[in-house]
Design a protein around this motif. Structure first.
Motif, PDB file in Angstrom:
ATOM      1  N   TYR A 250       0.838  -1.201   0.000  1.00  0.00           N
ATOM      2  CA  TYR A 250       0.000   0.000   0.000  1.00  0.00           C
ATOM      3  C   TYR A 250       0.878   1.258   0.000  1.00  0.00           C
TER       4      TYR A 250
ATOM      5  N   GLY B  46       1.046   3.712  -3.161  1.00  0.00           N
ATOM      6  CA  GLY B  46       0.548   5.055  -2.873  1.00  0.00           C
ATOM      7  C   GLY B  46       1.578   6.119  -3.201  1.00  0.00           C
TER       8      GLY B  46
ATOM      9  N   LYS C 257      -9.683   1.126  -2.200  1.00  0.00           N
ATOM     10  CA  LYS C 257      -8.515   0.358  -1.777  1.00  0.00           C
ATOM     11  C   LYS C 257      -8.743  -0.084  -0.338  1.00  0.00           C
ATOM     12  N   TYR C 258      -8.380  -1.326  -0.054  1.00  0.00           N
ATOM     13  CA  TYR C 258      -8.480  -1.885   1.290  1.00  0.00           C
ATOM     14  C   TYR C 258      -7.088  -2.344   1.679  1.00  0.00           C
ATOM     15  N   VAL C 259      -6.633  -1.898   2.846  1.00  0.00           N
ATOM     16  CA  VAL C 259      -5.296  -2.260   3.290  1.00  0.00           C
ATOM     17  C   VAL C 259      -5.402  -3.006   4.617  1.00  0.00           C
TER      18      VAL C 259
ATOM     19  N   PRO D 190      -4.789   6.476   6.694  1.00  0.00           N
ATOM     20  CA  PRO D 190      -4.338   6.250   5.314  1.00  0.00           C
ATOM     21  C   PRO D 190      -4.282   7.570   4.549  1.00  0.00           C
TER      22      PRO D 190
ATOM     23  N   TRP E 163      -3.863   7.743   1.090  1.00  0.00           N
ATOM     24  CA  TRP E 163      -4.248   7.572  -0.314  1.00  0.00           C
ATOM     25  C   TRP E 163      -5.763   7.537  -0.341  1.00  0.00           C
TER      26      TRP E 163
ATOM     27  N   THR F  53      -9.331   4.859   0.675  1.00  0.00           N
ATOM     28  CA  THR F  53      -8.716   3.739   1.369  1.00  0.00           C
ATOM     29  C   THR F  53      -9.464   3.425   2.655  1.00  0.00           C
TER      30      THR F  53
END
Length: 194
Positions: free
Chosen positions: A65, A69, A88-90, A98, A100, A103
């Motif tokens: 990520y 990013g 987006k999943y982190v 996050p 970015w 997210t």
């Protein structure tokens, strides 16, 4: 229901090494992406755009990520615009804020969180680069498909796409094509009935 796809495309050497393709991590054999991708990288970029456009979301480990990013946030263009706007999943227990856009941080048990994500989303949930996360997901049968861009080099050492803990997993080839003159693009589904 969502479909977990290891792709982006997922870059591997002929002997399955995924570690440090751009050389930024300091791995002594790193930097093989540009060195052995050569003139095929323009075609590789087209595949990367195809993959991003068909993805519902990206699922990443924290290190991937942060890498993606930093690389894509400041850029513009069709691929950058898609990556910057897509959900987006982190997976992280340490990332608090996050940076970015679009997210969501998944906290808690990774298997539970990813299983819920598969239930909540429709379409492809693409896992780019995050091979450590991929090892866990593959080991627990949460990955539906892998798409590998195979580079014409044998490194002999380094972190492998399939970790030792994955065990025996039957797969079925569903598509293959070349990228430029030297890269193979292989798509496999996990054979659930094997």
């Amino acid at each position: 229901m969502g479909k977990i796809v290891m792709s982006g495309p997922q870059n591997v050497s002929l002997d399955g090494v995924v570690q440090d393709p751009d050389g930024a991590e300091g791995f002594e054999l790193g930097g093989w992406f540009v060195q052995f991708g050569g003139s095929d990288l323009e075609e590789w970029n087209k595949i990367a755009l195809e993959e991003a456009l068909r993805a519902e979301a990206w699922l990443l480990g924290r290190k991937s990520y942060e890498f993606f990013g930093a690389r894509w946030r400041p850029r513009a263009g069709e691929l950058a615009d898609r990556l910057n706007s897509m959900p987006k999943y982190v997976v992280s227990s340490t990332l608090d804020e996050p940076d970015w856009n679009n997210t969501t941080v998944l906290r808690g048990d990774v298997l539970t969180e990813v299983s819920k994500l598969k239930q909540e989303l429709d379409g492809e949930i693409v896992v780019p680069a995050s091979y450590r996360l991929g090892h866990t997901l593959i080991e627990h049968d949460l990955v539906d498909e892998v798409r590998l861009a195979v580079f014409p080099v044998v490194l002999g050492a380094g972190e492998r796409f399939f970790g030792e803990a994955c065990g025996k997993k039957a797969m079925r080839l569903v598509d293959n094509r070349t990228i430029g003159d030297g890269l193979a693009f292989l798509t496999y589904e996990f054979a659930q009935d094997a």
